[in-house]
Design a protein around this motif. Sequence first.
Motif, mmCIF file in Angstrom:
data_model
loop_
_atom_site.group_PDB
_atom_site.id
_atom_site.type_symbol
_atom_site.label_atom_id
_atom_site.label_comp_id
_atom_site.label_asym_id
_atom_site.label_seq_id
_atom_site.Cartn_x
_atom_site.Cartn_y
_atom_site.Cartn_z
ATOM 1 N N PRO A 47 10.419 11.796 9.826
ATOM 2 C CA PRO A 47 9.403 10.743 9.837
ATOM 3 C C PRO A 47 8.833 10.495 8.442
ATOM 4 O O PRO A 47 8.532 11.443 7.716
ATOM 5 C CB PRO A 47 8.325 11.294 10.767
ATOM 6 N N ILE A 48 8.727 9.241 8.083
ATOM 7 C CA ILE A 48 8.142 8.850 6.789
ATOM 8 C C ILE A 48 7.148 7.730 7.066
ATOM 9 O O ILE A 48 7.518 6.715 7.628
ATOM 10 C CB ILE A 48 9.225 8.298 5.847
ATOM 11 N N ASP A 49 5.901 7.960 6.693
ATOM 12 C CA ASP A 49 4.920 6.915 6.911
ATOM 13 C C ASP A 49 4.389 6.319 5.631
ATOM 14 O O ASP A 49 3.756 5.283 5.632
ATOM 15 C CB ASP A 49 3.740 7.462 7.725
ATOM 16 N N GLY B 96 0.806 -1.212 0.000
ATOM 17 C CA GLY B 96 0.000 0.000 0.000
ATOM 18 C C GLY B 96 0.841 1.264 0.000
ATOM 19 O O GLY B 96 0.316 2.371 0.017
ATOM 20 N N GLY B 97 2.163 1.084 0.034
ATOM 21 C CA GLY B 97 3.063 2.236 0.067
ATOM 22 C C GLY B 97 3.398 2.672 1.479
ATOM 23 O O GLY B 97 4.148 3.622 1.691
ATOM 24 N N GLU B 98 2.851 1.983 2.460
ATOM 25 C CA GLU B 98 3.115 2.360 3.845
ATOM 26 C C GLU B 98 4.535 1.956 4.252
ATOM 27 O O GLU B 98 5.052 0.951 3.767
ATOM 28 C CB GLU B 98 2.074 1.734 4.789
ATOM 29 N N VAL B 99 5.144 2.757 5.116
ATOM 30 C CA VAL B 99 6.500 2.470 5.583
ATOM 31 C C VAL B 99 6.405 1.962 7.009
ATOM 32 O O VAL B 99 5.848 2.626 7.871
ATOM 33 C CB VAL B 99 7.388 3.729 5.515
ATOM 34 N N ARG B 100 6.949 0.758 7.232
ATOM 35 C CA ARG B 100 6.808 0.146 8.552
ATOM 36 C C ARG B 100 8.119 0.207 9.319
ATOM 37 O O ARG B 100 9.199 0.191 8.728
ATOM 38 C CB ARG B 100 6.420 -1.323 8.404
ATOM 39 N N PRO B 101 8.009 0.261 10.648
ATOM 40 C CA PRO B 101 9.226 0.247 11.468
ATOM 41 C C PRO B 101 9.929 -1.106 11.339
ATOM 42 O O PRO B 101 9.306 -2.089 10.956
ATOM 43 C CB PRO B 101 8.715 0.436 12.901
ATOM 44 N N VAL B 102 11.198 -1.115 11.651
ATOM 45 C CA VAL B 102 11.964 -2.354 11.513
ATOM 46 C C VAL B 102 12.547 -2.761 12.866
ATOM 47 O O VAL B 102 12.614 -1.952 13.784
ATOM 48 C CB VAL B 102 13.107 -2.172 10.495
ATOM 49 N N GLY B 103 12.971 -3.997 12.974
ATOM 50 C CA GLY B 103 13.541 -4.479 14.231
ATOM 51 C C GLY B 103 14.975 -3.997 14.429
ATOM 52 O O GLY B 103 15.643 -3.596 13.475
ATOM 53 N N GLY B 104 15.419 -4.027 15.647
ATOM 54 C CA GLY B 104 16.821 -3.696 15.948
ATOM 55 C C GLY B 104 17.197 -2.274 15.612
ATOM 56 O O GLY B 104 18.345 -1.977 15.297
ATOM 57 N N PHE C 18 26.760 9.810 10.818
ATOM 58 C CA PHE C 18 25.498 10.160 10.151
ATOM 59 C C PHE C 18 24.717 11.111 11.045
ATOM 60 O O PHE C 18 24.855 11.096 12.265
ATOM 61 C CB PHE C 18 24.687 8.898 9.845
ATOM 62 N N ARG C 19 23.902 11.969 10.397
ATOM 63 C CA ARG C 19 23.208 12.978 11.182
ATOM 64 C C ARG C 19 21.700 12.873 11.126
ATOM 65 O O ARG C 19 21.006 13.328 12.020
ATOM 66 C CB ARG C 19 23.644 14.382 10.716
ATOM 67 N N THR C 20 21.189 12.275 10.050
ATOM 68 C CA THR C 20 19.736 12.231 9.870
ATOM 69 C C THR C 20 19.274 10.800 9.647
ATOM 70 O O THR C 20 19.991 10.018 9.034
ATOM 71 C CB THR C 20 19.338 13.045 8.614
ATOM 72 N N ALA C 21 18.085 10.479 10.131
ATOM 73 C CA ALA C 21 17.524 9.160 9.861
ATOM 74 C C ALA C 21 16.121 9.327 9.299
ATOM 75 O O ALA C 21 15.267 9.941 9.927
ATOM 76 C CB ALA C 21 17.505 8.324 11.121
ATOM 77 N N PHE C 22 15.887 8.814 8.102
ATOM 78 C CA PHE C 22 14.546 8.743 7.522
ATOM 79 C C PHE C 22 13.952 7.436 8.011
ATOM 80 O O PHE C 22 14.460 6.364 7.687
ATOM 81 C CB PHE C 22 14.602 8.746 5.991
ATOM 82 N N ILE C 23 12.902 7.551 8.784
ATOM 83 C CA ILE C 23 12.435 6.378 9.499
ATOM 84 C C ILE C 23 10.936 6.481 9.756
ATOM 85 O O ILE C 23 10.404 7.584 9.833
ATOM 86 C CB ILE C 23 13.261 6.278 10.812
ATOM 87 N N SER C 24 10.264 5.357 9.845
ATOM 88 C CA SER C 24 8.837 5.375 10.103
ATOM 89 C C SER C 24 8.544 6.127 11.395
ATOM 90 O O SER C 24 9.225 5.937 12.400
ATOM 91 C CB SER C 24 8.315 3.948 10.219
ATOM 92 N N ALA C 25 7.532 6.980 11.364
ATOM 93 C CA ALA C 25 7.192 7.771 12.552
ATOM 94 C C ALA C 25 6.766 6.859 13.686
ATOM 95 O O ALA C 25 6.876 7.210 14.855
ATOM 96 C CB ALA C 25 6.083 8.762 12.218
ATOM 97 N N ARG C 26 6.282 5.666 13.317
ATOM 98 C CA ARG C 26 5.813 4.747 14.351
ATOM 99 C C ARG C 26 6.946 4.008 15.050
ATOM 100 O O ARG C 26 6.715 3.221 15.965
ATOM 101 C CB ARG C 26 4.835 3.746 13.733
ATOM 102 N N ALA C 27 8.174 4.230 14.591
ATOM 103 C CA ALA C 27 9.296 3.502 15.173
ATOM 104 C C ALA C 27 9.460 3.832 16.656
ATOM 105 O O ALA C 27 9.913 3.000 17.434
ATOM 106 C CB ALA C 27 10.580 3.818 14.413
ATOM 107 N N GLY C 28 9.076 5.039 17.047
ATOM 108 C CA GLY C 28 9.111 5.454 18.445
ATOM 109 C C GLY C 28 10.446 5.195 19.115
ATOM 110 O O GLY C 28 10.547 4.426 20.064
ATOM 111 N N VAL C 29 11.485 5.811 18.613
ATOM 112 C CA VAL C 29 12.802 5.545 19.137
ATOM 113 C C VAL C 29 13.486 6.866 19.474
ATOM 114 O O VAL C 29 13.290 7.868 18.801
ATOM 115 C CB VAL C 29 13.631 4.744 18.095
#
Length: 452
Positions: A439-441, A399-407, A420-431
Motif C-alpha cells: 500500500p502506498i498513500d 500534495g503527494g497523495e497517491v490516488r486509486p485508478v480506474g479499471g 508479476f507478483r507485487t503491486a504498489f497501489i493506493s491503499a484506498r484502492a480496496g481490491v
Amino acid sequence: MARKAHSVYRCSECGAEHPKWAGRCDACSSWNTLIEEAVGRAGGRAKKRSVDAAGPAPVRLSDVAAERTGRWSTGLAEFDFVLGGGIVPGSVLLVGGEPGIGKSTLLLQCASRLEALGIPTLYVSGEESVDQVRLRADRLEEDAGSVRVLPEVRLEAISTHAEVVGARVVIVDSIQTTYTEELEGAPGNVGQVRECAARLMRFAKESGAAVVLVGHVTRGGVIAGPKTLEHAVDTVLYFEGESSGDFRVLRAVKNRFGSVDELGVFEMTARGLRPVANPSAAFLAGRATDTSGSAVTALMEGTRPVLIEIQALAAKSGYGTPQRVATGLDGRRLAVLLAVLERRAGLSFHDLDVFVNVTGGVRVIDPASDLAVAAALCSSVQDRPAPPHALFLGEIGLGGEVRPVGGVERRLAEAERLGFRTAFISARAGVSTALATVPIDHVSQLAGRLAA
Ligand code: TYD
Ligand code: MG
C-alpha cells in the motif's frame, strides 16, 4: 484558361467573406484567419436536390435495419480491433501519423487483404509513383498484386475513377496532396484539405464506399493544418511510435462505430507490419530487472490493459540548467512529478539531468502511470533497482497523495498473467487480487517501500 471565381475567402473569426486572400480580415482585423471556401456550396447543392423535391423521406428508427451492411474486416487483427471489428461501409476514416511511421505500408496491406476477400479497393497515391508503390508491395507478406493503384492528386479524377472501378474502399494517400480545382489554394492548405475531405465525405455517403484518408502529422502532434478534419470524419486513428524502434501503436481517438482509446500494436518487420498479439509481453521483452530506474505500470487503453516499462535516468548535470527530457510522456507531467517528489518526498533533482523514457514507442497519457514514473525516478536517484516483478499503479496529486485508478482489476489481472507478483497501489484502492499488495498513500512512502 481563365479561372472562374469558384471560391471566396472567409474569415474563421468573424465569418466575413472576401473575394481575395489577405493577411488581415477587414471586418474584424484579425490576422491570418482567411480560409478559402468554394462558393455557394449549400446553394448549389440545394438546387440539384430540388429535382427530387425534398430528397429522401424521413423514416422511423425502428424501420431501419439494425446492421444493414456489417463491416469489412481486413483480417489484420490489430487494425480490425482498433476499428471495433473492421471498416464500416460509407464511413470516412482518417489515419494520421508522422512521415515514415508506416501509414502507407499499413494501408497497402489492408488493401491487399480486402482484395483477397473480394472487396474491390482503390489505392490513390498522391505522393509516390506507381513504381514506388510497387517496390513497397514487393516487400510485403501480403500479395498486393490485385490492388489498383492510381497516381492522382485531383479530387474530381479520384472520385470518377473510384466510381468507374466500383471500389468499395478508397484509400487516399494523402489528403495533404489532394486538391480540388474549385479552389485556387495550393494542396495542403487548410481550405483545400477541408474542402477535399468534405467532398470525399459526400462521396462516401452517396456511394456507400468507405474512404480512408492519410494525414501527415507534424512533430507537435496535430494533423498538419487540418485539425479541422477530426470533427468531420467518422473515425480518427493515429499511428505512433519511434521510427527507430520496431513497435508501432495504432490508437483510435475518435470512433463513431466503436470505442475510442483502443490500442493496436504492430511490429515493423522486413515484410511489412505484423500485428502483435500480446503487446504486454512484447513491450516488456528484454527488460533488465536488475537495473535501477525501471518500473512497470499497466495502462488501460480502451478495453485492454497493456503493461509497459518506464525508464528513468537521473544523472549529475554539467553547468547550466539541468535537462528534462521525456520520451513518450508529456514533458509538463514530468515537471509536475519532479516538483512533487522534491517537495513532498524530499528527493532532490535540482542538479540532475532527468531523462524519462517509455519503452515500445507508446505515448502515455493515462495518469495511472504517475506512480511508476515516480518509482523509476526514485529508483534511479537512489541507484537501487525496484523489486523485479512489481507493478506500480496510482495517480499522484500535487500534495503527494497517491490516488486509486480506474479499471484496477483488469490491470492487475494482466500483470498476474505475465508473472508479476507485487503491486504498489493506493491503499484506498480496496481490491482483492492474487498479487501481494504494497500500500502506498503518499509519495513520501515510496523510497522506503521500494527499499524494503
Ligand atoms: P511508410 O509506410 O512509407 O510510412 P508513411 O507512409 O507513414 O510515411 O513506411 C516507411 C518505413 O517503413 C520506411 O522507413 C521503411 C519501413 N518499412 C519496413 O521496415 N518494412 C517494410 O516491409 C516496409 C514496406 C517498410
Ligand atoms: Mg506514405
